[in-house]
Design a protein around this motif. Structure first.
Motif, mmCIF file in Angstrom:
data_model
loop_
_atom_site.group_PDB
_atom_site.id
_atom_site.type_symbol
_atom_site.label_atom_id
_atom_site.label_comp_id
_atom_site.label_asym_id
_atom_site.label_seq_id
_atom_site.Cartn_x
_atom_site.Cartn_y
_atom_site.Cartn_z
ATOM 1 N N ARG A 88 1.581 -14.434 9.853
ATOM 2 C CA ARG A 88 2.195 -14.170 11.170
ATOM 3 C C ARG A 88 3.216 -13.032 11.080
ATOM 4 N N TRP A 89 4.055 -13.083 10.054
ATOM 5 C CA TRP A 89 5.046 -12.025 9.876
ATOM 6 C C TRP A 89 4.376 -10.688 9.577
ATOM 7 N N LEU A 90 3.272 -10.709 8.859
ATOM 8 C CA LEU A 90 2.548 -9.483 8.556
ATOM 9 C C LEU A 90 1.988 -8.868 9.836
ATOM 10 N N LEU A 91 1.408 -9.690 10.694
ATOM 11 C CA LEU A 91 0.882 -9.180 11.965
ATOM 12 C C LEU A 91 1.994 -8.615 12.845
ATOM 13 N N CYS A 92 3.100 -9.342 12.943
ATOM 14 C CA CYS A 92 4.242 -8.839 13.722
ATOM 15 C C CYS A 92 4.780 -7.548 13.126
ATOM 16 N N GLY A 93 4.863 -7.512 11.806
ATOM 17 C CA GLY A 93 5.363 -6.312 11.138
ATOM 18 C C GLY A 93 4.463 -5.116 11.351
ATOM 19 N N CYS A 94 3.149 -5.338 11.329
ATOM 20 C CA CYS A 94 2.216 -4.228 11.553
ATOM 21 C C CYS A 94 2.281 -3.725 12.987
ATOM 22 N N LEU A 95 2.466 -4.633 13.953
ATOM 23 C CA LEU A 95 2.561 -4.228 15.348
ATOM 24 C C LEU A 95 3.819 -3.399 15.616
ATOM 25 N N CYS A 96 4.883 -3.756 14.953
ATOM 26 C CA CYS A 96 6.168 -3.074 15.191
ATOM 27 C C CYS A 96 6.455 -1.980 14.161
ATOM 28 N N CYS A 97 5.517 -1.711 13.292
ATOM 29 C CA CYS A 97 5.755 -0.800 12.175
ATOM 30 C C CYS A 97 6.136 0.609 12.634
ATOM 31 N N CYS A 98 5.472 1.119 13.635
ATOM 32 C CA CYS A 98 5.749 2.484 14.107
ATOM 33 C C CYS A 98 7.146 2.591 14.699
ATOM 34 N N CYS A 99 7.564 1.561 15.424
ATOM 35 C CA CYS A 99 8.876 1.590 16.074
ATOM 36 C C CYS A 99 10.022 1.412 15.079
ATOM 37 N N THR A 100 9.773 0.674 14.016
ATOM 38 C CA THR A 100 10.857 0.356 13.077
ATOM 39 C C THR A 100 10.793 1.182 11.799
ATOM 40 N N LEU A 101 9.896 2.156 11.757
ATOM 41 C CA LEU A 101 9.724 3.015 10.587
ATOM 42 C C LEU A 101 9.403 2.214 9.318
ATOM 43 N N GLY A 102 8.686 1.114 9.480
ATOM 44 C CA GLY A 102 8.262 0.316 8.337
ATOM 45 C C GLY A 102 9.197 -0.802 7.948
ATOM 46 N N PHE A 103 10.379 -0.845 8.547
ATOM 47 C CA PHE A 103 11.343 -1.895 8.193
ATOM 48 C C PHE A 103 10.895 -3.275 8.653
ATOM 49 N N SER A 104 9.977 -3.344 9.605
ATOM 50 C CA SER A 104 9.507 -4.644 10.085
ATOM 51 C C SER A 104 8.613 -5.338 9.059
ATOM 52 N N LEU A 105 8.225 -4.635 7.998
ATOM 53 C CA LEU A 105 7.412 -5.253 6.949
ATOM 54 C C LEU A 105 8.262 -5.939 5.876
ATOM 55 N N TRP A 106 9.580 -5.708 5.879
ATOM 56 C CA TRP A 106 10.451 -6.310 4.874
ATOM 57 C C TRP A 106 10.405 -7.836 4.874
ATOM 58 N N PRO A 107 10.405 -8.490 6.050
ATOM 59 C CA PRO A 107 10.365 -9.965 6.008
ATOM 60 C C PRO A 107 9.126 -10.506 5.293
ATOM 61 N N VAL A 108 7.960 -9.899 5.536
ATOM 62 C CA VAL A 108 6.749 -10.411 4.885
ATOM 63 C C VAL A 108 6.764 -10.110 3.391
ATOM 64 N N ILE A 109 7.363 -9.023 2.990
ATOM 65 C CA ILE A 109 7.485 -8.715 1.563
ATOM 66 C C ILE A 109 8.386 -9.749 0.885
ATOM 67 N N CYS A 110 9.496 -10.075 1.530
ATOM 68 C CA CYS A 110 10.409 -11.084 0.969
ATOM 69 C C CYS A 110 9.771 -12.465 0.949
ATOM 70 N N LEU A 111 9.043 -12.822 2.006
ATOM 71 C CA LEU A 111 8.368 -14.121 2.038
ATOM 72 C C LEU A 111 7.274 -14.205 0.974
ATOM 73 N N SER A 112 6.578 -13.110 0.740
ATOM 74 C CA SER A 112 5.538 -13.088 -0.281
ATOM 75 C C SER A 112 6.147 -13.279 -1.663
ATOM 76 N N LYS A 113 7.280 -12.634 -1.891
ATOM 77 C CA LYS A 113 7.974 -12.795 -3.176
ATOM 78 C C LYS A 113 8.456 -14.238 -3.342
ATOM 79 N N ARG A 114 8.921 -14.820 -2.264
ATOM 80 C CA ARG A 114 9.382 -16.209 -2.298
ATOM 81 C C ARG A 114 8.222 -17.166 -2.601
ATOM 82 N N THR A 115 7.066 -16.887 -2.016
ATOM 83 C CA THR A 115 5.882 -17.705 -2.281
ATOM 84 C C THR A 115 5.486 -17.619 -3.747
ATOM 85 N N ARG A 116 5.495 -16.415 -4.310
ATOM 86 C CA ARG A 116 5.168 -16.250 -5.732
ATOM 87 C C ARG A 116 6.147 -17.009 -6.608
#
Length: 169
Positions: A88-116
């Protein structure tokens, strides 16, 4: 007096080198590790949403099928809880990626690291509970996919060398 101290130190260092060489000798004859690949249909940052619970043939006679399935089911349960949120966070991050200059992908990166990290913690618990007693070590490892050039996370089951108990101290 200082010369005597140096001699003792050199002897201890030689013993450590011999121990290290003996350990490397044991590791050289250990069988190749068993790789358990993800079998799910969704993969987020290389982490599949499911691992196959069928016992690999290399582990037959080393671990009970029920124990293996229970461990894999615990891993799959952890993935089942965390990966839908990551998607869900990945989809939201991809939708908002252009507006946030890629910063919207940080939550999914952190969640992925937490899962690992939670998977690594679970595998450490499994190792201390059962698998180290069976001379096995489970860990999460990043490997190159067989079919393409991407990386994936797999469960690597390594065989620990048995310590020779008849060797003098």
């Amino acid at each position: 007096m200082m010369e005597d101290f140096d001699e003792i130190y050199e002897e201890e260092e030689e013993e450590e080198d011999e121990d290290r060489a003996a350990e490397e000798q044991l590791l050289k004859y250990a069988p190749d590790p068993v790789v358990v690949r993800g079998s799910g249909h969704v993969t987020v940052f290389g982490l599949s949403n499911k691992f196959e619970s069928e016992v690999p043939s290399a582990l037959t006679g080393k671990v009970a099928p029920e124990e293996f399935k229970a461990s894999i089911n615990r891993v799959n349960g952890c993935l089942r809880k965390t990966l839908p949120v990551n998607v869900r966070w990945l989809l939201c991050g991809c939708l908002c990626c252009c507006c946030t200059l890629g910063f919207s992908l940080w939550p999914v990166i952190c969640l992925s690291k937490r899962t690992r990290r939670s998977l690594e913690k679970l595998l450490d618990w499994e190792n201390s509970r059962l698998y180290h007693k069976l001379c096995l070590h489970w860990r999460l490892s990043k490997r190159k996919c067989e079919t393409n050039n991407m990386m994936e996370y797999v469960i690597l089951i390594e065989f620990l060398p048995k310590i020779p108990i008849f060797r003098p101290d």
